[in-house]
Design a protein around this motif. Structure first.
Motif, PDB file in Angstrom:
ATOM      1  N   ARG A 118       0.409  11.208  15.266  1.00 42.65           N
ATOM      2  CA  ARG A 118      -0.277   9.921  15.070  1.00 42.65           C
ATOM      3  C   ARG A 118      -0.584   9.650  13.596  1.00 42.65           C
ATOM      4  NH1 ARG A 118      -4.937  10.396  19.596  1.00 42.65           N
ATOM      5  NH2 ARG A 118      -5.535   8.359  18.754  1.00 42.65           N
ATOM      6  N   MET A 119      -0.010  10.472  12.704  1.00 42.74           N
ATOM      7  CA  MET A 119      -0.276  10.340  11.280  1.00 42.74           C
ATOM      8  C   MET A 119       1.018  10.261  10.487  1.00 42.74           C
ATOM      9  SD  MET A 119      -2.452  12.836   8.743  1.00 42.74           S
ATOM     10  CE  MET A 119      -1.198  13.349   7.572  1.00 42.74           C
ATOM     11  N   THR A 120       0.968   9.566   9.373  1.00 47.05           N
ATOM     12  CA  THR A 120       2.084   9.532   8.442  1.00 47.05           C
ATOM     13  C   THR A 120       1.564   9.593   7.024  1.00 47.05           C
ATOM     14  OG1 THR A 120       4.046   8.312   7.736  1.00 47.05           O
ATOM     15  CG2 THR A 120       2.123   7.000   8.334  1.00 47.05           C
ATOM     16  N   LEU A 121       2.385  10.112   6.130  1.00 43.86           N
ATOM     17  CA  LEU A 121       2.117   9.979   4.711  1.00 43.86           C
ATOM     18  C   LEU A 121       2.669   8.634   4.252  1.00 43.86           C
ATOM     19  CD1 LEU A 121       3.044  13.556   3.419  1.00 43.86           C
ATOM     20  CD2 LEU A 121       0.777  12.668   4.032  1.00 43.86           C
ATOM     21  N   CYS A 122       2.069   8.084   3.206  1.00 45.36           N
ATOM     22  CA  CYS A 122       2.534   6.808   2.671  1.00 45.36           C
ATOM     23  C   CYS A 122       2.207   6.782   1.185  1.00 45.36           C
ATOM     24  CB  CYS A 122       1.908   5.632   3.424  1.00 45.36           C
ATOM     25  SG  CYS A 122       0.106   5.603   3.401  1.00 45.36           S
ATOM     26  N   THR A 123       2.354   5.625   0.566  1.00 44.11           N
ATOM     27  CA  THR A 123       2.224   5.571  -0.889  1.00 44.11           C
ATOM     28  C   THR A 123       0.798   5.811  -1.357  1.00 44.11           C
ATOM     29  OG1 THR A 123       4.078   4.034  -0.985  1.00 44.11           O
ATOM     30  CG2 THR A 123       2.685   4.184  -2.938  1.00 44.11           C
ATOM     31  N   ASN A 124      -0.156   5.087  -0.817  1.00 38.30           N
ATOM     32  CA  ASN A 124      -1.562   5.240  -1.211  1.00 38.30           C
ATOM     33  C   ASN A 124      -2.432   4.495  -0.206  1.00 38.30           C
ATOM     34  OD1 ASN A 124      -1.298   2.467  -1.995  1.00 38.30           O
ATOM     35  ND2 ASN A 124      -0.622   3.116  -4.032  1.00 38.30           N
ATOM     36  N   ALA A 125      -3.736   4.507  -0.426  1.00 39.99           N
ATOM     37  CA  ALA A 125      -4.653   3.833   0.500  1.00 39.99           C
ATOM     38  C   ALA A 125      -4.403   2.333   0.532  1.00 39.99           C
ATOM     39  CB  ALA A 125      -6.094   4.119   0.101  1.00 39.99           C
ATOM     40  N   THR A 126      -4.074   1.747  -0.610  1.00 38.23           N
ATOM     41  CA  THR A 126      -3.848   0.304  -0.672  1.00 38.23           C
ATOM     42  C   THR A 126      -2.651  -0.108   0.179  1.00 38.23           C
ATOM     43  OG1 THR A 126      -4.778   0.243  -2.906  1.00 38.23           O
ATOM     44  CG2 THR A 126      -3.461  -1.638  -2.224  1.00 38.23           C
ATOM     45  N   SER A 127      -1.561   0.673   0.111  1.00 42.60           N
ATOM     46  CA  SER A 127      -0.381   0.339   0.908  1.00 42.60           C
ATOM     47  C   SER A 127      -0.658   0.540   2.392  1.00 42.60           C
ATOM     48  CB  SER A 127       0.821   1.179   0.466  1.00 42.60           C
ATOM     49  OG  SER A 127       0.617   2.551   0.708  1.00 42.60           O
ATOM     50  N   ALA A 128      -1.415   1.588   2.735  1.00 41.82           N
ATOM     51  CA  ALA A 128      -1.770   1.815   4.138  1.00 41.82           C
ATOM     52  C   ALA A 128      -2.655   0.687   4.658  1.00 41.82           C
ATOM     53  CB  ALA A 128      -2.477   3.155   4.295  1.00 41.82           C
ATOM     54  N   ALA A 129      -3.593   0.244   3.825  1.00 42.26           N
ATOM     55  CA  ALA A 129      -4.459  -0.866   4.220  1.00 42.26           C
ATOM     56  C   ALA A 129      -3.656  -2.148   4.391  1.00 42.26           C
ATOM     57  CB  ALA A 129      -5.551  -1.065   3.174  1.00 42.26           C
ATOM     58  N   ALA A 130      -2.739  -2.400   3.464  1.00 41.66           N
ATOM     59  CA  ALA A 130      -1.910  -3.606   3.555  1.00 41.66           C
ATOM     60  C   ALA A 130      -1.082  -3.603   4.826  1.00 41.66           C
ATOM     61  CB  ALA A 130      -1.008  -3.704   2.327  1.00 41.66           C
ATOM     62  N   SER A 131      -0.520  -2.438   5.176  1.00 40.99           N
ATOM     63  CA  SER A 131       0.270  -2.332   6.397  1.00 40.99           C
ATOM     64  C   SER A 131      -0.585  -2.590   7.627  1.00 40.99           C
ATOM     65  CB  SER A 131       0.907  -0.942   6.483  1.00 40.99           C
ATOM     66  OG  SER A 131       1.748  -0.714   5.379  1.00 40.99           O
TER      67      SER A 131
END
Length: 374
Positions: free
Chosen positions: A74-87
C-alpha cells in the motif's frame, strides 16, 4: 557541534546546524553510495534506467515500508511530499457538493494546492484556525466543531506541523472526520525517521511525506501510503501511470535520477545504527534542553509537552520580527528555521540531530536572548 560529526557529515565545522528538518542532510556514507550508483548507471543507462529499475525500486519500497512499519503493498516511493500531495489532491473526487477542511497551520503549498483544486471543482474549502500554543485536543476539536458545520469529505492535517512543530492528535482528528462522513489525509513530511507511522490507528486514508528530512538519504525521496479503497495516480501521466501496482505506478515519472530512492536502504541502515546506540535518544534529550533554555529567556513553546515532537521544537518570539531574528542567527553562523505563524507571530524552529550538543543550545539561546533584549 560534536567533534565527531565530521565523520558522518560534510557540515562546515564552524556552522551550528538546527535546520535539517527543512531540507534534510545526507551522510557521507549515503553520499558515497550515491556516487557508486551513479557510476553504475552511467556504465549502462539502458539497463539500469530501463528494465532493471522497476524491480530495484520495488525492493527499496519494501525495505522502507518495513522500516516504517506499514504494508509495502500500500506504499510507494515518489519524488517528494509535494509530488505525493499533488497526486493525491488531483486524484480524490471533488465536486460542487464537496467540503474540504484544512487547518491554518498546514504547510502553505499544501493549503494552496487544495485551494486550486476546490476552485476548479467548485468545492467548499474551510480553513480552520488552530489555537497556538496548542494546549489540548479538546480545544482543537472544539475549534473544528465551531468552524465546520455539517458533513466533510476530506480533512487535511499534518502528523507534525512544519513551522509550528506540533505533533497533532491524529487518532482524535481521524475519529472527528469519520463522524462527519469524510476521510483524513495526513502530511507526514516530518514523520519517517522521527515519529512512528500508524495510518490504521490514526484512521487515515492517505499518508504522504518525505524520507530525506529525518533519514540521512539523498534528496529528494518522497513516499505515499494509500488505503485500498482509494486510487491515487501520479500527477504526471508517464509510461507507468496505468499500472495496477502502486509502486510501479510511481516508478517512472519520466526520465529522472533514481539514485536517491536507490540509496534509501543504506540511509535506513545508518539511521538504525544511530537508534540502537542511543544517539537519537540523546537528540530528544537535547530538544528538551532547548525547551528549558529558551523558555527561561521568554520564548514560548508552540504546544503543551504532549504535543511536542521528539526532535523538532518551535517557539513564539514576542516583540521581534522574523527578518531581525534571521539576520542575527545568520551573522552568528547559526542555521535554524525562522518565519511567521498564521497570525503573523515570529516563530523559531529547532531540529536536533546527532551532531548537536549543549554548546549549540547555548549558542542559539544566547543569540536569541540578545535579540529579545534589544
Amino acid at each position: 557541534m560534536k567533534p565527531g560529526a565530521v565523520v558522518d557529515f560534510a557540515l562546515r565545522a564552524d556552522l551550528t546546524q538546527f535546520n535539517h528538518a527543512s531540507y534534510g542532510l545526507s551522510s557521507r556514507r549515503v553520499i558515497a553510495e550515491g556516487d557508486r550508483l551513479r557510476q553504475q548507471i552511467e556504465s549502462d543507462p539502458t539497463a539500469h534506467l530501463g528494465y532493471e529499475l522497476t524491480g530495484r525500486l520495488a525492493e527499496q519500497t519494501i525495505s522502507a515500508a518495513r522500516a516504517l512499519g506499514v504494508d509495502g503493498a500500500r506504499m510507494t516511493l515518489c519524488t517528494n511530499a509535494t509530488s505525493a500531495a499533488a497526486s493525491t489532491i488531483a486524484s480524490v473526487p471533488l465536486n460542487r457538493d464537496s467540503t474540504v477542511v484544512v487547518l491554518d497551520i498546514e504547510y502553505s503549498s499544501i493549503r494552496r494546492a487544495w485551494e486550486i483544486a476546490c476552485s476548479k471543482a467548485g468545492a467548499r474549502l474551510v480553513s480552520v484556525a488552530v489555537p497556538v500554543p496548542l494546549e489540548s485536543s479538546t480545544a482543537l476539536l472544539a475549534a473544528l466543531d465551531e468552524q465546520v458545520p455539517g458533513q466533510v469529505d476530506y480533512l487535511q492535517v499534518s502528523a507534525v506541523t512544519s513551522s509550528t512543530a506540533i505533533r497533532m492528535p491524529l487518532a482524535a482528528l481521524g475519529e472527528w472526520v469519520e463522524q462527519r462522513g469524510g476521510r483524513m489525509i495526513v502530511d507526514a513530511a516530518h514523520g519517517p525517521g522521527h515519529i512512528p507511522l500508524s495510518p490504521e490507528i490514526w484512521g487515515a486514508s492517505v499518508v504522504f511525506g518525505t524520507l530525506h528530512k529525518w533519514f540521512p538519504t539523498l534528496r529528494p525521496v518522497g513516499f505515499l501510503w494509500v488505503e485500498p479503497e482509494l486510487e491515487i495516480r501520479p500527477a504526471e501521466v508517464s509510461l507507468t501511470w496505468d499500472s495496477v501496482d502502486l509502486a510501479e505506478r510511481f516508478s517512472w515519472p519520466g526520465t529522472f535520477d533514481p539514485v536517491p530512492r536507490l540509496c534509501t536502504g543504506t540511509a535506513i541502515e545508518q539511521w538504525l545504527e544511530w537508534q540502537s546506540t542511543g544517539l537519537l535518544h540523546d537528540c530528544e534529550k537535547l530538544a528538551d534542553t532547548a525547551d528549558r533554555a529558551l523558555a527561561d529567556i521568554g520564548a514560548r513553546p508552540t504546544a503543551a509537552t504532549k504535543f511536542r515532537p521528539p526532535r523538532l521544537r518551535s517557539f513564539i518570539l514576542d516583540g521581534v520580527t522574523a527578518p531581525r531574528v534571521k539576520d542575527a542567527l545568520q551573522a552568528a553562523e547559526i542555521r535554524a528555521w525562522v518565519g511567521n505563524g498564521a497570525d503573523g507571530e515570529c516563530l523559531l524552529r529547532l531540529a536536533t540531530h546527532i551532531y548537536n550538543d549543549e554548546n549549540d543550545i547555548d549558542r542559539v539561546t544566547n543569540r536569541i536572548q540578545e535579540v529579545l533584549s534589544r
